[in-house]
Design a protein around this motif. Structure first.
Motif, PDB file in Angstrom:
ATOM      1  N   GLU A   1     -19.908  38.055  41.405  1.00 20.75           N
ATOM      2  CA  GLU A   1     -19.209  37.236  42.508  1.00 20.75           C
ATOM      3  C   GLU A   1     -19.742  35.949  42.953  1.00 20.75           C
ATOM      4  O   GLU A   1     -20.867  35.642  42.685  1.00 20.75           O
TER       5      GLU A   1
ATOM      6  N   TYR B   1     -14.404  43.069  41.236  1.00 21.38           N
ATOM      7  CA  TYR B   1     -14.122  43.392  42.354  1.00 21.38           C
ATOM      8  C   TYR B   1     -12.936  42.962  43.102  1.00 21.38           C
ATOM      9  O   TYR B   1     -12.282  42.046  42.604  1.00 21.38           O
ATOM     10  N   LEU B   2     -12.314  43.873  44.022  1.00 21.28           N
ATOM     11  CA  LEU B   2     -10.782  43.695  44.591  1.00 21.28           C
ATOM     12  C   LEU B   2     -10.800  42.106  45.256  1.00 21.28           C
ATOM     13  O   LEU B   2      -9.680  41.772  45.203  1.00 21.28           O
ATOM     14  N   ASP B   3     -11.781  41.867  45.995  1.00 20.06           N
ATOM     15  CA  ASP B   3     -11.831  40.187  46.450  1.00 20.06           C
ATOM     16  C   ASP B   3     -12.310  39.301  45.698  1.00 20.06           C
ATOM     17  O   ASP B   3     -12.715  37.973  46.110  1.00 20.06           O
ATOM     18  N   TRP B   4     -12.550  39.433  44.362  1.00 16.01           N
ATOM     19  CA  TRP B   4     -12.704  38.514  43.399  1.00 16.01           C
ATOM     20  C   TRP B   4     -11.785  37.530  43.322  1.00 16.01           C
ATOM     21  O   TRP B   4     -10.520  37.707  43.080  1.00 16.01           O
ATOM     22  N   LYS B   5     -12.089  36.261  43.587  1.00 16.36           N
ATOM     23  CA  LYS B   5     -11.117  35.147  43.524  1.00 16.36           C
ATOM     24  C   LYS B   5     -10.451  34.209  42.544  1.00 16.36           C
ATOM     25  O   LYS B   5      -9.684  33.350  42.348  1.00 16.36           O
TER      26      LYS B   5
ATOM     27  N   LYS C   1     -19.206  47.357  47.385  1.00 15.02           N
ATOM     28  CA  LYS C   1     -17.981  46.517  46.966  1.00 15.02           C
ATOM     29  C   LYS C   1     -16.830  47.780  46.495  1.00 15.02           C
ATOM     30  O   LYS C   1     -17.453  48.361  45.361  1.00 15.02           O
TER      31      LYS C   1
ATOM     32  N   ALA D   1      -7.292  35.635  46.685  1.00 17.53           N
ATOM     33  CA  ALA D   1      -8.052  36.653  46.121  1.00 17.53           C
ATOM     34  C   ALA D   1      -6.986  37.347  45.202  1.00 17.53           C
ATOM     35  O   ALA D   1      -5.825  37.963  45.678  1.00 17.53           O
ATOM     36  N   THR D   2      -7.614  38.010  44.014  1.00 11.38           N
ATOM     37  CA  THR D   2      -6.692  38.691  43.281  1.00 11.38           C
ATOM     38  C   THR D   2      -7.476  39.906  42.843  1.00 11.38           C
ATOM     39  O   THR D   2      -8.538  39.945  42.654  1.00 11.38           O
ATOM     40  N   ALA D   3      -6.722  41.039  42.519  1.00 11.67           N
ATOM     41  CA  ALA D   3      -7.290  42.135  41.911  1.00 11.67           C
ATOM     42  C   ALA D   3      -6.891  42.342  40.491  1.00 11.67           C
ATOM     43  O   ALA D   3      -5.930  41.928  40.082  1.00 11.67           O
TER      44      ALA D   3
ATOM     45  N   SER E   1     -19.684  33.425  48.148  1.00 13.25           N
ATOM     46  CA  SER E   1     -19.068  34.582  49.117  1.00 13.25           C
ATOM     47  C   SER E   1     -19.661  36.038  48.900  1.00 13.25           C
ATOM     48  O   SER E   1     -19.406  36.781  49.480  1.00 13.25           O
ATOM     49  N   SER E   2     -20.652  36.278  48.007  1.00 14.45           N
ATOM     50  CA  SER E   2     -21.262  37.163  47.547  1.00 14.45           C
ATOM     51  C   SER E   2     -22.562  37.534  48.577  1.00 14.45           C
ATOM     52  O   SER E   2     -23.285  36.621  48.932  1.00 14.45           O
TER      53      SER E   2
END
Length: 257
Positions: free
Chosen positions: A50, A169-173, A225, A40-42, A54-55
């Motif tokens: 997403e 999104y902060l958890d967008w991979k 989110k 996961a990257t910000a 996972s969304s």
């Protein structure tokens, strides 16, 4: 680390990418290329969704819209609610929920969550591992509107790019942007614009001290989110080129309603 491929639309060849496959040829300039990354990257991005693996769409889409405030198409900037609109800019909408603001050295951005809706078509990107489209037709999308104001004491001459807002999104991979619904119909439906300028206006677009304009984007919607929003403003110099030495960038984190 996941490995993905992009299908070459010219000769059917396969081009390796990191994590995402582009399933159609590039339909329009300005679409973001996605690359893959295992963890996961910000970061910052422009409209997207997403991964469907996972969304979750935890809020029902709404078709409600609020029309843009009216303003004159001639002369100096006019007021629109809390803002003074630049003469070349479209009317400013203050519809929706204000999620927060960000501030650079020469500008500020107020962030509004205006509406939710559904994607009108599949996006161009799929997850290589799950084979799921990252934004499928009918998936919920959210529209954010950014109201940009010149907070400096000097004129800011801008090119057609105006400002570059990016949401992720902060958890967008995935590295790169989140895909969006590219149809202009949704923007019109909700009284928004993805361009920000009136028709036939020409650069430079001079944003005077205290003046504002607005520009919107959409991406896949999941209520609650945490979302990183960044904005980059690069003035235009006297020769009409971007003056990267004067580039101004700011960011903040908001939570979608």
């Amino acid at each position: 680390m996941l490995v993905t491929h992009r299908i070459n639309p010219i000769n059917g060849g396969i081009v390796r990418l990191n994590n995402v496959v582009k399933i159609t040829s590039l339909a329009a300039a300005g679409l973001l290329a996605l690359t893959a990354c295992g963890g996961a990257t910000a970061g910052s991005t422009t409209g997207g969704s997403e991964s469907s693996s996972s969304s979750s769409a935890s809020a029902s889409p709404s078709a409600s819209a609020s029309p843009l405030a009216s303003t004159s198409s001639e002369g100096a900037g006019t007021s629109s609610g809390s803002y003074k609109v630049a003469a070349w800019a479209l009317p400013i909408s203050e519809a929706g929920d204000k999620l927060g603001s960000l501030k650079g050295e020469s500008f500020s951005v107020d962030i509004y969550q205006v509406a939710t809706d559904v994607a009108s078509k599949d996006s161009m990107f799929v997850d290589k591992e799950t084979k799921e489209n990252l934004l499928k037709k009918g998936d919920p999308v959210v529209y954010l509107n950014y109201v940009v104001t010149n907070t400096s004491s000097a004129d800011i001459p801008l090119s057609h790019s105006l400002v570059t807002p990016k949401a992720k999104y902060l958890d967008w991979k995935y590295l790169g942007g989140m895909p969006s619904d590219s149809s202009s119909d949704g923007y019109k439906k909700h009284g928004l614009s993805s361009t920000g300028t009136k028709l036939k206006e020409k650069a430079p677009f001079v944003l005077k001290p205290g003046e504002s304009f607005n520009i919107a984007e959409n991406f896949g919607y999941t209520a609650g989110k945490e979302t990183e929003i960044s904005a980059t403003m690069t003035p235009q110099d006297a020769a009409g080129d971007l003056d990267h030495d004067k580039k101004d960038k700011a960011e903040t984190t908001v939570t979608l309603k």
